[in-house]
Write a protein that holds these residues in place. Structure first.
Motif, PDB file in Angstrom:
ATOM      1  N   GLU A  75      27.654  65.537  19.454  1.00  0.00           N
ATOM      2  CA  GLU A  75      28.310  64.233  19.461  1.00  0.00           C
ATOM      3  C   GLU A  75      29.601  64.267  18.663  1.00  0.00           C
ATOM      4  OE1 GLU A  75      27.506  61.449  21.068  1.00  0.00           O
ATOM      5  OE2 GLU A  75      25.850  62.505  22.056  1.00  0.00           O
ATOM      6  N   PRO A  76      30.698  63.753  19.232  1.00  0.00           N
ATOM      7  CA  PRO A  76      31.931  63.612  18.451  1.00  0.00           C
ATOM      8  C   PRO A  76      31.691  62.659  17.280  1.00  0.00           C
ATOM      9  CG  PRO A  76      32.346  63.337  20.804  1.00  0.00           C
ATOM     10  CD  PRO A  76      30.862  63.320  20.621  1.00  0.00           C
ATOM     11  N   GLU A  77      32.252  62.994  16.132  1.00  0.00           N
ATOM     12  CA  GLU A  77      32.107  62.142  14.957  1.00  0.00           C
ATOM     13  C   GLU A  77      33.473  61.884  14.325  1.00  0.00           C
ATOM     14  OE1 GLU A  77      28.750  62.965  12.208  1.00  0.00           O
ATOM     15  OE2 GLU A  77      28.390  64.699  13.499  1.00  0.00           O
ATOM     16  N   ASP A  78      33.667  60.661  13.898  1.00  0.00           N
ATOM     17  CA  ASP A  78      34.930  60.270  13.276  1.00  0.00           C
ATOM     18  C   ASP A  78      34.938  60.736  11.823  1.00  0.00           C
ATOM     19  OD1 ASP A  78      37.308  59.174  12.567  1.00  0.00           O
ATOM     20  OD2 ASP A  78      36.707  57.080  12.771  1.00  0.00           O
ATOM     21  N   ILE A  79      35.203  62.024  11.653  1.00  0.00           N
ATOM     22  CA  ILE A  79      35.251  62.641  10.329  1.00  0.00           C
ATOM     23  C   ILE A  79      36.704  62.985  10.031  1.00  0.00           C
ATOM     24  CG2 ILE A  79      34.476  64.591   8.916  1.00  0.00           C
ATOM     25  CD1 ILE A  79      32.062  64.838  10.833  1.00  0.00           C
ATOM     26  N   PRO A  80      37.232  62.581   8.898  1.00  0.00           N
ATOM     27  CA  PRO A  80      38.640  62.879   8.580  1.00  0.00           C
ATOM     28  C   PRO A  80      38.912  64.378   8.584  1.00  0.00           C
ATOM     29  CG  PRO A  80      37.747  61.256   7.057  1.00  0.00           C
ATOM     30  CD  PRO A  80      36.581  61.781   7.847  1.00  0.00           C
ATOM     31  N   PRO A  96      37.381  71.710   4.313  1.00  0.00           N
ATOM     32  CA  PRO A  96      36.909  71.485   2.946  1.00  0.00           C
ATOM     33  C   PRO A  96      35.646  72.280   2.631  1.00  0.00           C
ATOM     34  CG  PRO A  96      36.202  69.682   4.332  1.00  0.00           C
ATOM     35  CD  PRO A  96      37.055  70.585   5.207  1.00  0.00           C
ATOM     36  N   LYS A  97      35.342  72.393   1.371  1.00  0.00           N
ATOM     37  CA  LYS A  97      34.111  73.052   0.923  1.00  0.00           C
ATOM     38  C   LYS A  97      32.903  72.228   1.377  1.00  0.00           C
ATOM     39  CE  LYS A  97      33.828  75.408  -3.060  1.00  0.00           C
ATOM     40  NZ  LYS A  97      33.104  76.661  -2.810  1.00  0.00           N
ATOM     41  N   GLY A  98      31.865  72.919   1.798  1.00  0.00           N
ATOM     42  CA  GLY A  98      30.632  72.247   2.184  1.00  0.00           C
ATOM     43  C   GLY A  98      30.538  71.878   3.650  1.00  0.00           C
ATOM     44  N   MET A  99      31.620  72.037   4.404  1.00  0.00           N
ATOM     45  CA  MET A  99      31.586  71.701   5.832  1.00  0.00           C
ATOM     46  C   MET A  99      31.271  72.942   6.656  1.00  0.00           C
ATOM     47  SD  MET A  99      34.571  70.164   8.377  1.00  0.00           S
ATOM     48  CE  MET A  99      34.217  68.404   8.215  1.00  0.00           C
ATOM     49  N   VAL A 100      30.254  72.831   7.512  1.00  0.00           N
ATOM     50  CA  VAL A 100      29.894  73.908   8.440  1.00  0.00           C
ATOM     51  C   VAL A 100      30.863  73.862   9.614  1.00  0.00           C
ATOM     52  CG1 VAL A 100      28.091  74.746  10.000  1.00  0.00           C
ATOM     53  CG2 VAL A 100      27.477  73.861   7.746  1.00  0.00           C
ATOM     54  N   VAL A 101      31.240  75.016  10.150  1.00  0.00           N
ATOM     55  CA  VAL A 101      32.230  75.044  11.226  1.00  0.00           C
ATOM     56  C   VAL A 101      31.648  74.540  12.540  1.00  0.00           C
ATOM     57  CG1 VAL A 101      33.685  76.550  12.664  1.00  0.00           C
ATOM     58  CG2 VAL A 101      33.642  76.834  10.182  1.00  0.00           C
ATOM     59  N   HIS A 102      30.498  75.080  12.948  1.00  0.00           N
ATOM     60  CA  HIS A 102      29.923  74.635  14.221  1.00  0.00           C
ATOM     61  C   HIS A 102      28.432  74.333  14.063  1.00  0.00           C
ATOM     62  CE1 HIS A 102      28.110  78.617  14.770  1.00  0.00           C
ATOM     63  NE2 HIS A 102      29.277  79.136  14.472  1.00  0.00           N
ATOM     64  N   PRO A 103      27.872  73.486  14.925  1.00  0.00           N
ATOM     65  CA  PRO A 103      26.464  73.099  14.820  1.00  0.00           C
ATOM     66  C   PRO A 103      25.526  74.294  14.875  1.00  0.00           C
ATOM     67  CG  PRO A 103      27.613  71.664  16.343  1.00  0.00           C
ATOM     68  CD  PRO A 103      28.548  72.801  16.046  1.00  0.00           C
ATOM     69  N   ALA A 104      24.470  74.223  14.092  1.00  0.00           N
ATOM     70  CA  ALA A 104      23.434  75.253  14.068  1.00  0.00           C
ATOM     71  C   ALA A 104      22.173  74.594  13.523  1.00  0.00           C
ATOM     72  CB  ALA A 104      23.864  76.427  13.193  1.00  0.00           C
ATOM     73  N   ALA A 108      23.276  69.902  12.609  1.00  0.00           N
ATOM     74  CA  ALA A 108      23.623  69.386  13.934  1.00  0.00           C
ATOM     75  C   ALA A 108      24.758  68.377  13.868  1.00  0.00           C
ATOM     76  CB  ALA A 108      22.400  68.738  14.582  1.00  0.00           C
ATOM     77  N   GLN A 109      24.996  67.816  12.705  1.00  0.00           N
ATOM     78  CA  GLN A 109      26.027  66.798  12.549  1.00  0.00           C
ATOM     79  C   GLN A 109      26.927  67.138  11.358  1.00  0.00           C
ATOM     80  OE1 GLN A 109      23.441  63.372  12.082  1.00  0.00           O
ATOM     81  NE2 GLN A 109      23.736  62.783  14.226  1.00  0.00           N
ATOM     82  N   GLY A 110      28.067  66.465  11.310  1.00  0.00           N
ATOM     83  CA  GLY A 110      28.968  66.623  10.179  1.00  0.00           C
ATOM     84  C   GLY A 110      29.743  67.921  10.159  1.00  0.00           C
ATOM     85  N   LEU A 112      32.665  70.825  11.592  1.00  0.00           N
ATOM     86  CA  LEU A 112      34.065  70.802  12.023  1.00  0.00           C
ATOM     87  C   LEU A 112      34.153  70.533  13.516  1.00  0.00           C
ATOM     88  CD1 LEU A 112      37.047  71.308  11.184  1.00  0.00           C
ATOM     89  CD2 LEU A 112      36.711  73.672  11.913  1.00  0.00           C
ATOM     90  N   VAL A 113      33.235  71.098  14.301  1.00  0.00           N
ATOM     91  CA  VAL A 113      33.227  70.874  15.746  1.00  0.00           C
ATOM     92  C   VAL A 113      33.037  69.394  16.061  1.00  0.00           C
ATOM     93  CG1 VAL A 113      31.851  71.202  17.835  1.00  0.00           C
ATOM     94  CG2 VAL A 113      32.573  73.181  16.499  1.00  0.00           C
ATOM     95  N   ASN A 114      32.115  68.728  15.381  1.00  0.00           N
ATOM     96  CA  ASN A 114      31.926  67.297  15.597  1.00  0.00           C
ATOM     97  C   ASN A 114      33.232  66.532  15.371  1.00  0.00           C
ATOM     98  OD1 ASN A 114      28.985  68.141  14.165  1.00  0.00           O
ATOM     99  ND2 ASN A 114      28.823  66.839  15.975  1.00  0.00           N
ATOM    100  N   ALA A 115      33.907  66.889  14.283  1.00  0.00           N
ATOM    101  CA  ALA A 115      35.161  66.219  13.933  1.00  0.00           C
ATOM    102  C   ALA A 115      36.269  66.532  14.927  1.00  0.00           C
ATOM    103  CB  ALA A 115      35.584  66.626  12.524  1.00  0.00           C
ATOM    104  N   VAL A 116      36.377  67.790  15.332  1.00  0.00           N
ATOM    105  CA  VAL A 116      37.425  68.207  16.270  1.00  0.00           C
ATOM    106  C   VAL A 116      37.208  67.577  17.642  1.00  0.00           C
ATOM    107  CG1 VAL A 116      38.282  70.201  17.554  1.00  0.00           C
ATOM    108  CG2 VAL A 116      38.036  70.339  15.077  1.00  0.00           C
ATOM    109  N   MET A 117      35.954  67.464  18.070  1.00  0.00           N
ATOM    110  CA  MET A 117      35.662  66.828  19.354  1.00  0.00           C
ATOM    111  C   MET A 117      36.123  65.376  19.371  1.00  0.00           C
ATOM    112  SD  MET A 117      31.946  68.339  20.462  1.00  0.00           S
ATOM    113  CE  MET A 117      31.906  67.326  21.931  1.00  0.00           C
ATOM    114  N   TYR A 118      35.954  64.692  18.259  1.00  0.00           N
ATOM    115  CA  TYR A 118      36.398  63.300  18.170  1.00  0.00           C
ATOM    116  C   TYR A 118      37.923  63.239  18.211  1.00  0.00           C
ATOM    117  CZ  TYR A 118      36.891  58.498  16.464  1.00  0.00           C
ATOM    118  OH  TYR A 118      37.222  57.166  16.335  1.00  0.00           O
ATOM    119  N   HIS A 119      38.572  64.159  17.502  1.00  0.00           N
ATOM    120  CA  HIS A 119      40.027  64.146  17.397  1.00  0.00           C
ATOM    121  C   HIS A 119      40.707  64.573  18.699  1.00  0.00           C
ATOM    122  CE1 HIS A 119      43.991  64.533  15.515  1.00  0.00           C
ATOM    123  NE2 HIS A 119      44.093  65.698  16.142  1.00  0.00           N
TER     124      HIS A 119
END
Length: 310
Positions: A75-80, A96-104, A108-110, A112-119
């Motif tokens: 799911e796309p997420e509105d993450i800055p 940023p520190k603590g952000m996973v690049v892709h779902p695993a 599943a959420q939060g 970089l992929v979720n954020a990029v999909m929204y953007h």
């Protein structure tokens, strides 16, 4: 399903199956995807399940049973996002520190992929039908810094080809434990999955993939810690972390490859992807981007300077 049969030409032999598959233009298969197909016995060699390490001979027949691309269930997420640069082909993000690049599993959420999909919406590459739209390379969850995201398949193929020949500029800064003897050096040691702990990487002279890290001392803090710049010639999983630990200087805060206890309140290793450069897929010109130290990194450097260099 997509069934493909390939007769191996003599020009490339002998060559490992996974290495040969990675050279194909059609179908396009990465070594990691080839490993997955081999594990699932979707690749036959002369009618029998193949192994990655098998050396191919001229005339061998490979039969590939390629699964249909999996629909992206993310799911796309509105993450800055901290966007360093963006055009119709690529997006340069400061992770940023603590952000996973892709779902695993467990994340599943939060991501970089979720954020990029929204953007980006539908403007993302889809090479290999994987669950990582636009992602050509990645950095660890607790590593900060620059990543390139591809907005179309042409850009993805271009960047992937540059990664393959190690022509992309990737410079990191890290704080390591101890005082390095020399001002600069190179660690040339192949890496593979650890046989003792499958979640870790380890130096494997026999079966590991080539890995080269060049390091250069930027600042010393007594004999306790050192600020270093690490330039990747290759880009293996956990490469800098394993290589620096192998020469007796693990990254500060790295509880996986270094001491379990850290004298500072840190969230993982002190590692920042500071510089990223490549040939732009559309213009053919070299472009380079840089990212300042993250706040936690600057604060830690101030503490070390006050304690050891004042």
């Amino acid at each position: 399903m997509n069934f493909v049969e390939i007769r191996v030409p003599s020009a490339l032999c002998p060559v490992r199956i996974d290495q040969y598959l990675a050279t194909l233009k059609e179908p396009e298969i990465s070594r990691s995807y080839a490993a997955k197909l081999l594990k699932e016995e979707r690749i036959l060699l002369n009618g029998k399940p193949a192994k990655a390490s098998t050396k191919l001979k001229a005339g061998d027949v490979l039969s590939l049973d390629l699964p249909a691309p999996v629909a992206l269930d993310v799911e796309p997420e509105d993450i800055p996002l901290d966007i360093i640069y963006e055009d119709q082909d690529v997006l340069i993000v400061n992770k940023p520190k603590g952000m996973v690049v892709h779902p695993a599993a467990g994340h599943a959420q939060g991501t970089l992929v979720n954020a990029v999909m929204y953007h980006c919406g539908s403007e993302l590459s889809s090479i290999n039908g994987v669950m990582r739209p636009g992602i050509v390379h990645r950095i660890d969850m607790n590593t900060t810094g620059l990543l390139v995201v591809c907005k179309n398949d042409q850009a993805h193929k271009s960047l992937a080809a540059q990664l393959k020949v190690h022509s992309i500029t990737r410079r990191y800064v890290a704080i390591v434990i101890g005082n390095l003897r020399e001002d600069e050096g190179t660690v040339d040691a192949p890496l593979g999955r650890s046989k003792k702990d499958r979640k870790k990487q380890a130096i494997d002279e026999l079966n590991g993939r080539p890995a080269v890290t060049h390091y250069h001392v930027l600042e010393r803090f007594g004999g306790a810690y050192t600020l270093v710049q690490c330039t990747l010639e290759t880009g293996r999983t956990h490469q800098i972390r394993v290589h620096m630990a192998s020469i007796g200087h693990p990254l500060l805060g790295d509880e996986v490859y270094g001491p379990k206890k850290c004298p500072f309140d840190l969230e993982g290793q002190c590692l920042h992807a500071q510089v990223l450069g490549f040939i732009h897929p559309r213009t053919g010109e070299y472009v380079e981007f840089s990212s300042p130290y993250p706040a936690y990194f600057e604060e830690l450097l101030t503490k070390l300077r006050n304690k050891y260099n004042s």
